[in-house]
Design a protein around this motif. Structure first.
Motif, short mmCIF file in Angstrom:
data_model
loop_
_atom_site.label_atom_id
_atom_site.label_comp_id
_atom_site.label_asym_id
_atom_site.label_seq_id
_atom_site.Cartn_x
_atom_site.Cartn_y
_atom_site.Cartn_z
N ASP A 48 41.44 39.15 50.95
CA ASP A 48 42.43 38.15 50.91
C ASP A 48 41.84 36.65 49.40
O ASP A 48 40.70 35.94 49.79
CB ASP A 48 42.82 37.27 51.90
N THR A 78 44.21 29.00 38.38
CA THR A 78 44.25 28.50 36.63
C THR A 78 42.94 28.17 36.73
O THR A 78 41.87 28.15 35.39
CB THR A 78 45.07 28.19 36.34
N ASP A 101 43.89 22.00 47.17
CA ASP A 101 44.05 22.22 48.33
C ASP A 101 43.27 21.99 49.55
O ASP A 101 42.74 21.07 48.92
CB ASP A 101 43.32 23.89 48.03
N ARG A 159 53.14 28.14 41.03
CA ARG A 159 53.12 26.96 40.71
C ARG A 159 53.50 25.66 40.17
O ARG A 159 53.75 26.77 38.97
CB ARG A 159 51.19 26.50 40.65
#
Ligand code: WTA
Length: 627
Positions: free
Chosen positions: A376, A381, A468, A494
């Motif tokens: 994972d 970006t 985040d 996004r």
């Protein structure tokens, strides 16, 4: 020690995705061939510590060994996170397209660079490094002859195909920037991006083909450039045989050639219109001399076995996809997977959004037959490449489902509390920031450096802020919990909620709106729009929903259309007039005990109305589900 057979391709990508070639190797050279030169570094974790504590030497070695420089750099880095100043390899000059192509053409011209998995299943096309270089040079010459020069920004509006890759590399080759716009975007969204980039050249194809459906890309460009006075020329390639109307501005491009040779096959199924396609379909694999798959289709075309059919046919070794697709596919059942031979698979990657445990387990157990590690990978970006992932790590080191876990080489994450203090203990949650720079990170926002500083460097002075939230477990592993700002993540894409509200508010019946994300079985997050109508407007809900969907798909893209529209008489606001989105989110999450401090709320009855409206929607949904 095992001989180090890791190709340069495997070094970077595979390092990120954690394929270690042989099961028991893994002296440090297996992670990084340069590592034995770093004194005292004997294991993966020592190498990681070194990459953070002596990041200059670490990145200097990487930069020197793996890239061809036109002129070498004199200073490894000059970065200051308090100022948002990011400078790497100063004085150095290189051409990324030379690094992606010429270097490999020199040593192995017939190695396959691209495998184009066309929408039409079973009609893949292979391009060697030599062929890709030829195509890139030709296109570069066309661009140059047509006046594109260093510093210009070319907009590429194409499906995921070899010519799009050649277009990216051709721009890079002649020193132009490229602005790849996802081919699912509408004419308006494309126009806005062309204007932002100030492009005078657009490259497109006559039609796109995805999931058996044709999309009129050239027509969309025609419409978009109406409001883009800077555009002087549109280069048009033919993806299908259907002719399109050409104007004086348009330039027709010819098709090119292909052939095949063996190699390690990296299957990143992301669209090149998104960052994952840039870093892990195009630049990462090619810079490392790998063979990369360009996946043009969808996971369910012609049927839900498409990915695994592709894995069998193209003998894919690393498969890199998005949780939204995994969640979708697991609903169709295991037989779509098990009927195909997946024995070539070594590592399964996931990116773009949190992968829930059920999807992770299915990916691991069914797709990977329980033998391939599932990684994972967290990044964005702005970070350029993978920052947190379970691998590389010591062989047999544990992998916890649904967790990105371990910081990658050179990455130093920190968690911040609400007062902006670094949280030092484990088993804690906070805002995810990066305490140290690394070469792949963003350096500015084109034409808006101030916004760059404000967004990423002002919230936590001295740190790069990712936007985040994350949890650090008792063992020190990281788990991403989601966005902290007004950005939602629909199917791994996004989008700012403000951008959707902006379109919704343009509807003549709408007075105001608030858009939030909500947990959605397949998309990860869905779009939930609260809409207040203008006074004396009489419109059926179905009509409103049709109108809004039409507007949002026209102005942004289909994926941004609201999944749920809730009409309201008013929205909960603070006394200073700010919509309290936190309250809306809690209502939709059914967490009425968690509404928190409502003392700044202007009119508490607004909340009650919102709760009742939401209950009515739930009742309707339940009725629909009953046979
Ligand atoms: C989210 C895509 C949880 C996150 C590469 C991030 C993830 C945003 C993960 C970046 C993951 C990406 N687990 N969340 N493994 N990977 N995200 O710029 O919110 O399109 O900030 O880059 O996606 O999205 P972007």
């Amino acid at each position: 020690m095992w001989p180090c057979v890791v190709s340069s391709f495997s070094r970077r990508l595979v390092a990120s995705l954690g394929v270690c070639g042989r099961r028991k190797c893994c002296g440090t050279a297996a992670f990084m061939p340069e590592a034995p030169a770093f004194e005292g570094v004997r294991s993966r974790s020592e190498l990681r510590d070194f990459s953070v504590s002596d990041s200059e030497r670490f990145w200097a070695a990487v930069g020197n060994q793996r890239l061809s420089w036109i002129s070498p750099f004199h200073t490894v880095q000059d970065c200051d996170l308090t100022q948002g100043r990011i400078k790497w390899f100063e004085g150095g000059k290189l051409n990324v397209s030379v690094n992606c192509l010429d270097r490999h053409v020199h040593t192995s011209p017939d190695r396959v660079a691209l495998i184009w998995e066309r929408d039409e299943q079973g009609s893949e096309v292979k391009y060697t490094y030599r062929e890709l270089l030829e195509m890139t040079c030709r296109l570069g010459n066309v661009l140059r002859r047509r006046g594109v020069k260093r510093g210009d920004c070319v907009t590429i509006y194409m499906p995921t195909c070899p010519l799009a890759v050649a277009a990216m590399l051709a721009c890079a080759r002649i020193g132009a920037a490229h602005n790849v716009v996802f081919a699912g975007f509408s004419a308006d969204a494309l126009a806005e991006r062309i204007r932002d980039a100030e492009s005078n050249t657009v490259i497109t194809v006559n039609q796109g083909v995805r999931g058996g459906k044709f999309t009129e890309l050239k027509k969309t460009v025609d419409e978009a450039v109406q409001s883009c006075p800077s555009v002087q020329q549109v280069l048009v390639a033919m993806r299908t045989d259907t002719p399109v109307v050409m104007t004086a501005r348009d330039v027709a491009m010819e098709e090119y050639v292909f052939s095949y040779h063996d190699g390690d096959v990296f299957g990143c199924v992301a669209d090149i219109g998104w960052i994952t396609g840039h870093s892990y379909t195009v630049y990462g694999p090619l810079a490392n001399g790998g063979t990369t798959v360009l996946f043009e289709s969808t996971p369910i075309y012609p049927d839900p076995g498409r990915y695994w059919n592709t894995v069998e046919r193209l003998k894919i070794n690393q498969f890199y996809g998005a949780p939204t697709a995994i969640r979708l596919l697991l609903k169709y059942g295991d037989h779509w997977v098990t009927k195909y031979d997946r024995s070539t698979l070594k590592t399964l990657g996931s990116v773009g959004e949190p992968i829930n445990t059920e999807a992770w387990e299915w990916y691991h157990r069914v797709v990977g037959d329980g033998r391939c590690p599932v990684v994972d990978t967290w990044w964005q970006t702005e970070t350029g490449g993978i920052c947190i992932a379970p691998r590389p790590s010591e062989p047999d080191a544990e992998i916890v489902p649904g967790m990105a876990m371990r910081p990658f080489f050179g990455i130093k994450p920190v968690l911040m509390d609400t007062e902006g203090k670094v949280l030092t203990s484990n088993n804690t949650s906070g805002a995810l920031c990066m305490a140290q720079p690394w070469p792949g990170m963003a350096r500015t926002i084109r034409n808006n450096h101030q916004r760059f500083i404000e967004t990423y460097y002002q919230p936590y002075p001295g740190y790069f802020f990712t936007g985040d939230g994350a949890y650090r477990s008792a063992q020190g592993y990281y788990q991403i919990t989601g966005r902290l700002d007004d950005v939602i993540n629909v199917s791994g894409h996004r989008i700012g909620t403000a951008e959707i509200e902006d379109v919704v508010n343009q509807c003549s019946a709408v007075a105001e709106s608030a858009v939030i994300g909500f947990s959605h079985d397949i998309k990860g997050e869905g779009v939930y729009a609260f809409v207040v109508l203008k006074k004396n407007i009489d419109i059926k809900e179905d009509d409103l929903s049709r109108q809004l969907n039409k507007m949002v798909s026209k102005k942004i893209a289909k994926y941004a259309c609201p999944d749920v529209i809730q009409l309201a008489n008013r929205l909960p606001k603070t006394r200073s007039g700010k919509i309290m989105r936190r309250v809306l989110r809690k209502v939709v999450e059914r967490d009425l005990d968690g509404l928190g401090d409502l003392s700044t709320l202007d009119d508490p009855t607004a909340v009650q109305e919102i709760v009742e409206g939401h209950n009515a929607i739930l009742r309707k949904q339940q009725q629909k589900q009953q046979p």
